[in-house]
Motif scaffolding. Structure first.
Motif, PDB file in Angstrom:
ATOM      1  N   LEU A 142      31.448  44.100  42.092  1.00 33.21           N
ATOM      2  CA  LEU A 142      32.505  45.187  41.455  1.00 33.21           C
ATOM      3  C   LEU A 142      33.658  45.354  42.107  1.00 33.21           C
ATOM      4  CD1 LEU A 142      29.441  47.505  40.263  1.00 33.21           C
ATOM      5  CD2 LEU A 142      30.964  46.389  38.908  1.00 33.21           C
ATOM      6  N   ARG A 143      33.963  44.596  43.094  1.00 28.82           N
ATOM      7  CA  ARG A 143      35.462  44.965  43.711  1.00 28.82           C
ATOM      8  C   ARG A 143      36.444  44.485  43.056  1.00 28.82           C
ATOM      9  NH1 ARG A 143      35.470  46.378  49.413  1.00 28.82           N
ATOM     10  NH2 ARG A 143      33.409  47.307  49.558  1.00 28.82           N
ATOM     11  N   VAL A 144      37.741  45.005  42.743  1.00 28.98           N
ATOM     12  CA  VAL A 144      38.973  44.721  42.448  1.00 28.98           C
ATOM     13  C   VAL A 144      39.775  44.353  43.506  1.00 28.98           C
ATOM     14  CG1 VAL A 144      40.893  45.134  40.714  1.00 28.98           C
ATOM     15  CG2 VAL A 144      38.672  46.007  40.477  1.00 28.98           C
ATOM     16  N   GLU A 145      40.267  43.299  43.558  1.00 33.72           N
ATOM     17  CA  GLU A 145      41.019  42.818  44.650  1.00 33.72           C
ATOM     18  C   GLU A 145      40.636  43.236  45.905  1.00 33.72           C
ATOM     19  OE1 GLU A 145      45.073  43.511  43.942  1.00 33.72           O
ATOM     20  OE2 GLU A 145      45.091  42.484  42.092  1.00 33.72           O
ATOM     21  N   GLY A 146      39.385  43.060  46.258  1.00 36.89           N
ATOM     22  CA  GLY A 146      38.751  43.427  47.690  1.00 36.89           C
ATOM     23  C   GLY A 146      38.457  44.955  47.910  1.00 36.89           C
ATOM     24  N   GLU A 147      38.817  45.724  46.680  1.00 32.56           N
ATOM     25  CA  GLU A 147      38.809  47.184  47.043  1.00 32.56           C
ATOM     26  C   GLU A 147      37.553  47.610  46.268  1.00 32.56           C
ATOM     27  OE1 GLU A 147      42.766  48.750  48.252  1.00 32.56           O
ATOM     28  OE2 GLU A 147      41.056  50.375  48.096  1.00 32.56           O
ATOM     29  N   PRO A 148      36.796  48.589  46.462  1.00 32.21           N
ATOM     30  CA  PRO A 148      35.897  49.139  45.604  1.00 32.21           C
ATOM     31  C   PRO A 148      36.528  49.906  44.297  1.00 32.21           C
ATOM     32  CG  PRO A 148      35.818  50.358  47.336  1.00 32.21           C
ATOM     33  CD  PRO A 148      36.723  49.192  47.824  1.00 32.21           C
ATOM     34  N   ILE A 149      35.991  49.936  42.930  1.00 31.55           N
ATOM     35  CA  ILE A 149      36.591  50.499  41.967  1.00 31.55           C
ATOM     36  C   ILE A 149      36.979  51.912  42.025  1.00 31.55           C
ATOM     37  CG2 ILE A 149      36.356  51.180  39.551  1.00 31.55           C
ATOM     38  CD1 ILE A 149      34.766  48.670  39.017  1.00 31.55           C
ATOM     39  N   GLU A 150      35.962  52.685  42.923  1.00 32.33           N
ATOM     40  CA  GLU A 150      36.375  53.903  42.847  1.00 32.33           C
ATOM     41  C   GLU A 150      37.661  54.395  43.700  1.00 32.33           C
ATOM     42  OE1 GLU A 150      33.278  53.050  43.291  1.00 32.33           O
ATOM     43  OE2 GLU A 150      32.393  53.686  45.006  1.00 32.33           O
ATOM     44  N   ASN A 151      38.065  53.514  44.492  1.00 38.08           N
ATOM     45  CA  ASN A 151      39.367  53.989  45.312  1.00 38.08           C
ATOM     46  C   ASN A 151      40.548  53.724  44.307  1.00 38.08           C
ATOM     47  OD1 ASN A 151      37.875  54.177  47.357  1.00 38.08           O
ATOM     48  ND2 ASN A 151      38.562  52.507  48.680  1.00 38.08           N
ATOM     49  N   GLY A 152      40.585  53.530  43.214  1.00 42.78           N
ATOM     50  CA  GLY A 152      41.795  53.298  42.320  1.00 42.78           C
ATOM     51  C   GLY A 152      42.226  54.446  41.944  1.00 42.78           C
ATOM     52  N   ILE A 153      43.405  54.804  41.729  1.00 46.99           N
ATOM     53  CA  ILE A 153      44.020  56.148  40.924  1.00 46.99           C
ATOM     54  C   ILE A 153      44.470  55.777  39.633  1.00 46.99           C
ATOM     55  CG2 ILE A 153      45.662  57.668  41.128  1.00 46.99           C
ATOM     56  CD1 ILE A 153      46.281  56.693  43.968  1.00 46.99           C
ATOM     57  N   ILE A 154      43.853  56.516  38.458  1.00 48.05           N
ATOM     58  CA  ILE A 154      44.259  56.297  37.269  1.00 48.05           C
ATOM     59  C   ILE A 154      45.652  56.956  37.051  1.00 48.05           C
ATOM     60  CG2 ILE A 154      43.548  56.604  34.610  1.00 48.05           C
ATOM     61  CD1 ILE A 154      40.755  56.461  35.624  1.00 48.05           C
ATOM     62  N   THR A 155      45.626  58.441  37.556  1.00 54.82           N
ATOM     63  CA  THR A 155      46.889  58.796  36.984  1.00 54.82           C
ATOM     64  C   THR A 155      47.418  59.721  38.410  1.00 54.82           C
ATOM     65  OG1 THR A 155      46.401  59.065  34.789  1.00 54.82           O
ATOM     66  CG2 THR A 155      47.864  60.666  35.540  1.00 54.82           C
ATOM     67  N   SER A 156      48.613  59.997  38.560  1.00 52.78           N
ATOM     68  CA  SER A 156      48.790  61.055  39.668  1.00 52.78           C
ATOM     69  C   SER A 156      50.162  61.744  39.147  1.00 52.78           C
ATOM     70  CB  SER A 156      49.283  60.080  40.822  1.00 52.78           C
ATOM     71  OG  SER A 156      50.040  60.837  41.547  1.00 52.78           O
ATOM     72  N   VAL A 157      50.044  62.909  39.026  1.00 58.92           N
ATOM     73  CA  VAL A 157      51.372  63.757  38.643  1.00 58.92           C
ATOM     74  C   VAL A 157      51.521  64.872  39.781  1.00 58.92           C
ATOM     75  CG1 VAL A 157      52.306  65.018  36.848  1.00 58.92           C
ATOM     76  CG2 VAL A 157      50.612  63.803  36.212  1.00 58.92           C
TER      77      VAL A 157
END
Lengths: 242, 343
Positions: free
Chosen positions: A184-199
């Motif tokens: 379940l990793r995306v490019e070596g990092e777990p999915i939950e480390n991703g950021i969807i939005t940042s304002v």
């Protein structure tokens, strides 16, 4: 560094969360989300036939309508609509129902700080209630940086006004899976480390921003647990037909 | 979003015939009797002047806010009251965002007639400086869920919100007596609005057969009914407003409906008053709790609202310190604004 917050919370403590789904009868999906005194109501209608003029008809389209508590709809509301739309477009699976529109209506019931994150959480729960297919949930949190450099989570309106800068961050929810760890990793990092939005609003240093991300990620794990428990509990309640 | 044919909600012919035939035997599809109202539940929000009413499946929120304006020339001693109904698209798939349709306008007019023209709200007490400064009360009515009979629910929401709304106390002062000082809620209790009576709207639905009349129609019945009458009455037996549209109905039926409306209005008035009482007592308790934590250990003995005698300057000092950034700034800016407008 011990920080004295007005309501007695610690730096990384969130306000009490409350969420209920299926509260409206005409809407296909609805949810109410409250963080402390901030309360937001979200309703979903969809999928409806047809897409809007400039949208791609080969994909599903998402339409967001933001309703403030009182007063006219102005630029801040349009901005919130745009941010919500982009966030929800990235979590929904748009290829399942092409040439359809799903409308999400967000109504602000009370604003006491961290309004946009609450709205994102409410909209996500309403989409779950409506049964719109999604890749994962969106978990939103607000982090503030004070003038003296400390970072607090989930500010109230008074705290937000006193801060030097604040950031709204949206993460995917934490994954609990039976699949082996590596798949379940995306490019070596777990999915939950991703950021969807940042304002972000205001000035903050890069180090501060990364610190906010770290704190935000930790809090999103707690929020994900809350969402998971909430969804599991309500799905085991007596089924509602029709 | 354009209202497309595929997206509008339509009742099928079978359902329509079912509703009509059932009504001939005095059976309604949700199990009520023809003259039975649905259950009303009234909840209040965090701030003063916000109420949410649930009438069966219908859900309406009323929010009251106030600001300073100049009064109308022909009524220099009276404040103003305006109603802004909003048919949110979350309530019904056929409601569009942006411009609300004519039914929203009609709802606003009916509630306006009931509240303002019948002088339910005392507008003279809203005057601060005659001819120059009055309170303008704004009532926003947000329809959250359309389960039928929006007018009645919206009316109750507006009344509940008005009854729990508080304006800050203002007094004239300053060197020339022309400055208006707004007292923050921590120094002086904000004042409730004065309501002379409570006008309650009751909706009746008429069907093709003359003898079939229902009270409080749900949205399925609304799609089938031939005529409608909304009677705004109060518990004293006064008729504040009547609005009738659709099929012609005999005089006898109208008189019966009005009699029934007055009895129902008495019930609903009691319910609203009970809910407001409960809210007010809870609010008073919270206020006492709030002030004791702020002062610490010094407030002993009878802890009722007359804290004025017990060192209010001490209370105020601590409070002002905490909320200095917000209330003092806005308080000072309000005085500045008023000074400017008074020249």
């Amino acid at each position: 560094m011990e920080v004295d917050r007005e309501d007695g919370r610690s730096q990384n403590q969130l306000r009490p969360l409350a969420c209920s789904r299926n509260i409206l009868h005409r809407a296909h999906g609805s949810a109410s989300w409250s963080q402390g005194d901030t309360k937001v109501l979200a309703a979903v209608y969809g999928p409806k036939a047809g897409t809007k003029k400039n949208e791609n008809p080969e994909k599903a389209c998402i339409e967001v309508i933001w309703k403030p508590k009182t007063g006219q709809i102005g630029k801040p509301e349009k901005e919130y609509e745009m941010i919500l739309k982009r966030t929800l477009e990235s979590i929904c699976i748009l290829t399942v129902n092409p040439n359809t529109t799903t409308s999400i209506i967000v109504q602000v019931v009370n604003d006491d700080g961290a309004l946009l994150p609450s709205a994102i959480n409410a909209a996500c729960m309403a989409l779950v209630d409506a049964g719109i297919p999604m890749k994962h949930l969106a978990v939103a949190i607000c982090c503030c940086v004070a003038k003296s450099g400390y970072v607090i989570l989930d500010p109230t309106k008074l705290e937000e006004q006193k801060m030097k800068a604040f950031a709204y961050l949206v993460f995917p929810n934490s994954v609990r899976s039976v699949l082996p760890e590596g798949s379940l990793r995306v490019e070596g990092e777990p999915i939950e480390n991703g950021i969807i939005t940042s304002v972000t609003h205001g000035i903050m240093s890069v180090a501060d921003y990364f610190y906010c991300l770290e704190r935000g990620r930790a809090a999103s794990v707690k929020l994900s647990d809350f969402l998971r428990r909430n969804l599991q509990q309500q799905s085991t309640d007596s089924s509602r037909a029709g | 979003m354009d209202a497309r044919l595929a997206n509008t909600w339509r009742l099928t012919l079978n359902e329509k015939n079912f509703i009509k035939t059932a009504l001939l035997s005095e059976i309604r599809i949700d199990g009520r009797k023809p003259f039975e109202f649905r259950n009303i539940s009234i909840n209040f929000g965090r701030e003063d002047g916000s109420a949410e009413v649930q009438l069966g499946q219908t859900r309406v929120m009323g929010i009251v806010t106030a600001k300073f304006v100049q009064p109308y020339r022909d009524r220099p001693n009276e404040g103003t009251l305006t109603i802004y109904p909003e048919f949110s698209p979350m309530a019904d798939p056929s409601f569009e965002a942006g411009r609300s349709g004519e039914s929203a306008f009609e709802l606003g007019q009916i509630i306006d007639r009931g509240l303002r023209e019948s002088r339910a709200v005392d507008t003279e007490s809203l005057c601060i400086v005659a001819g120059k400064l009055v309170w303008a009360i704004r009532i926003d009515i947000l329809i959250l869920d359309n389960g039928g009979n929006l007018v009645d629910a919206a009316n109750i929401a507006a009344l509940a919100a008005l009854m729990t709304f508080r304006t800050p106390e203002c007094s004239l002062g300053g060197e020339d007596g022309q400055e208006v000082i707004i007292h923050p809620p921590e120094m002086r209790d904000p004042l409730p609005l004065i309501l002379h009576h409570l006008p309650i709207a009751i909706t009746f639905g008429f069907f093709i057969d003359e003898n079939v009349v229902v009270i409080d129609p749900i949205h399925n019945e609304e799609a089938v009914m031939a005529g409608r009458m909304i009677a705004t009455v109060n518990a004293n037996g006064d008729i504040c407003a009547i609005q009738k549209a659709g099929e012609g109905v005999s005089q006898r039926v109208i008189m019966q409906c009005l009699q029934l409306a007055i009895t129902k209005a008495a019930d609903i008035t009691k319910q609203i008053k009970a809910a407001v009482e409960a809210y007010n007592s809870e609010r008073a308790l919270q206020k006492i709790k709030r002030e004791t934590t702020c002062v610490g250990n010094s407030v002993k003995g009878d802890q009722n609202q007359t804290l004025d005698n017990k060192g209010i300057s001490e209370l105020v000092g601590k409070y002002m310190e905490r909320l200095k950034l917000i209330s003092v700034e806005s308080y000072a800016s309000k005085i500045l604004m008023l000074r400017k407008s008074n020249h």
